[in-house]
Motif scaffolding. Sequence first.
Motif, PDB file in Angstrom:
ATOM      1  N   GLN A  35       0.778  -1.282   0.121  1.00 10.55           N
ATOM      2  CA  GLN A  35       0.157   0.136  -0.072  1.00 10.55           C
ATOM      3  C   GLN A  35       0.885   1.293  -0.036  1.00 10.55           C
ATOM      4  OE1 GLN A  35      -2.703   0.336   3.567  1.00 10.55           O
ATOM      5  NE2 GLN A  35      -3.364   2.271   2.683  1.00 10.55           N
ATOM      6  N   LEU A  36       1.873   1.146   0.825  1.00  5.87           N
ATOM      7  CA  LEU A  36       2.808   2.466   0.852  1.00  5.87           C
ATOM      8  C   LEU A  36       3.447   2.414  -0.289  1.00  5.87           C
ATOM      9  CD1 LEU A  36       4.203   1.932   4.690  1.00  5.87           C
ATOM     10  CD2 LEU A  36       2.730   3.863   3.816  1.00  5.87           C
ATOM     11  N   ARG A  37       3.989   1.437  -1.114  1.00  2.00           N
ATOM     12  CA  ARG A  37       4.538   1.753  -2.544  1.00  2.00           C
ATOM     13  C   ARG A  37       3.793   2.002  -3.328  1.00  2.00           C
ATOM     14  NH1 ARG A  37       7.725  -4.147  -2.263  1.00  2.00           N
ATOM     15  NH2 ARG A  37       9.211  -3.634  -1.164  1.00  2.00           N
ATOM     16  N   GLY A  38       2.509   1.801  -3.148  1.00  2.07           N
ATOM     17  CA  GLY A  38       1.521   2.307  -4.416  1.00  2.07           C
ATOM     18  C   GLY A  38       1.272   3.842  -3.851  1.00  2.07           C
ATOM     19  N   GLU A  39       1.212   4.078  -2.782  1.00  2.00           N
ATOM     20  CA  GLU A  39       0.994   5.465  -2.600  1.00  2.00           C
ATOM     21  C   GLU A  39       2.443   6.617  -2.921  1.00  2.00           C
ATOM     22  OE1 GLU A  39       0.354   5.999   1.901  1.00  2.00           O
ATOM     23  OE2 GLU A  39      -1.649   4.820   1.431  1.00  2.00           O
ATOM     24  N   VAL A  40       3.392   5.805  -2.659  1.00  4.71           N
ATOM     25  CA  VAL A  40       4.645   6.594  -3.104  1.00  4.71           C
ATOM     26  C   VAL A  40       4.801   6.656  -4.768  1.00  4.71           C
ATOM     27  CG1 VAL A  40       7.218   6.114  -3.352  1.00  4.71           C
ATOM     28  CG2 VAL A  40       6.129   6.025  -0.986  1.00  4.71           C
ATOM     29  N   SER A  41       4.500   5.699  -5.435  1.00  6.50           N
ATOM     30  CA  SER A  41       4.298   5.610  -6.905  1.00  6.50           C
ATOM     31  C   SER A  41       3.156   6.904  -7.234  1.00  6.50           C
ATOM     32  CB  SER A  41       3.804   4.484  -7.313  1.00  6.50           C
ATOM     33  OG  SER A  41       5.005   3.493  -7.237  1.00  6.50           O
ATOM     34  N   SER A  42       2.204   6.972  -6.715  1.00  9.12           N
ATOM     35  CA  SER A  42       1.096   7.937  -7.122  1.00  9.12           C
ATOM     36  C   SER A  42       1.611   9.401  -6.862  1.00  9.12           C
ATOM     37  CB  SER A  42      -0.176   7.861  -6.267  1.00  9.12           C
ATOM     38  OG  SER A  42      -0.743   6.509  -6.385  1.00  9.12           O
ATOM     39  N   LYS A  43       2.472   9.578  -5.474  1.00  5.39           N
ATOM     40  CA  LYS A  43       2.894  10.800  -5.292  1.00  5.39           C
ATOM     41  C   LYS A  43       4.108  11.097  -6.320  1.00  5.39           C
ATOM     42  CE  LYS A  43       0.739  11.754  -1.254  1.00  5.39           C
ATOM     43  NZ  LYS A  43      -0.156  12.670  -1.235  1.00  5.39           N
TER      44      LYS A  43
END
Length: 103
Positions: A88-96
Amino acid sequence: MASLTEQHEAAIRELRVERSGKESEKRELENLTEQHAAAIRELRRELSEKEAEKNELEQSLNDCIAEEARRGEALIDENARQEATINQLRGEVSSKEAEKREL
């Protein structure tokens, strides 16, 4: 030559000696039989105690195995939660990062 009565008396004495020996042998065998029976009872008692100990140890081992299995399952579950959080955090980082590139 010994008279018939003397021969009979000698034979009777000999039979009495034989009978006395056989009775003594019989008492010895009965005594051994009683000793063997007592030894068998003692061995059975000891065997019963050992089987009870073995059953307790097996139960304890089974309890330990079950506890370790529960711990293993808990660790697997915790690992899965952490991996989900990481993803989930990786996904958020990718989005950011994607938002940042667009700006």
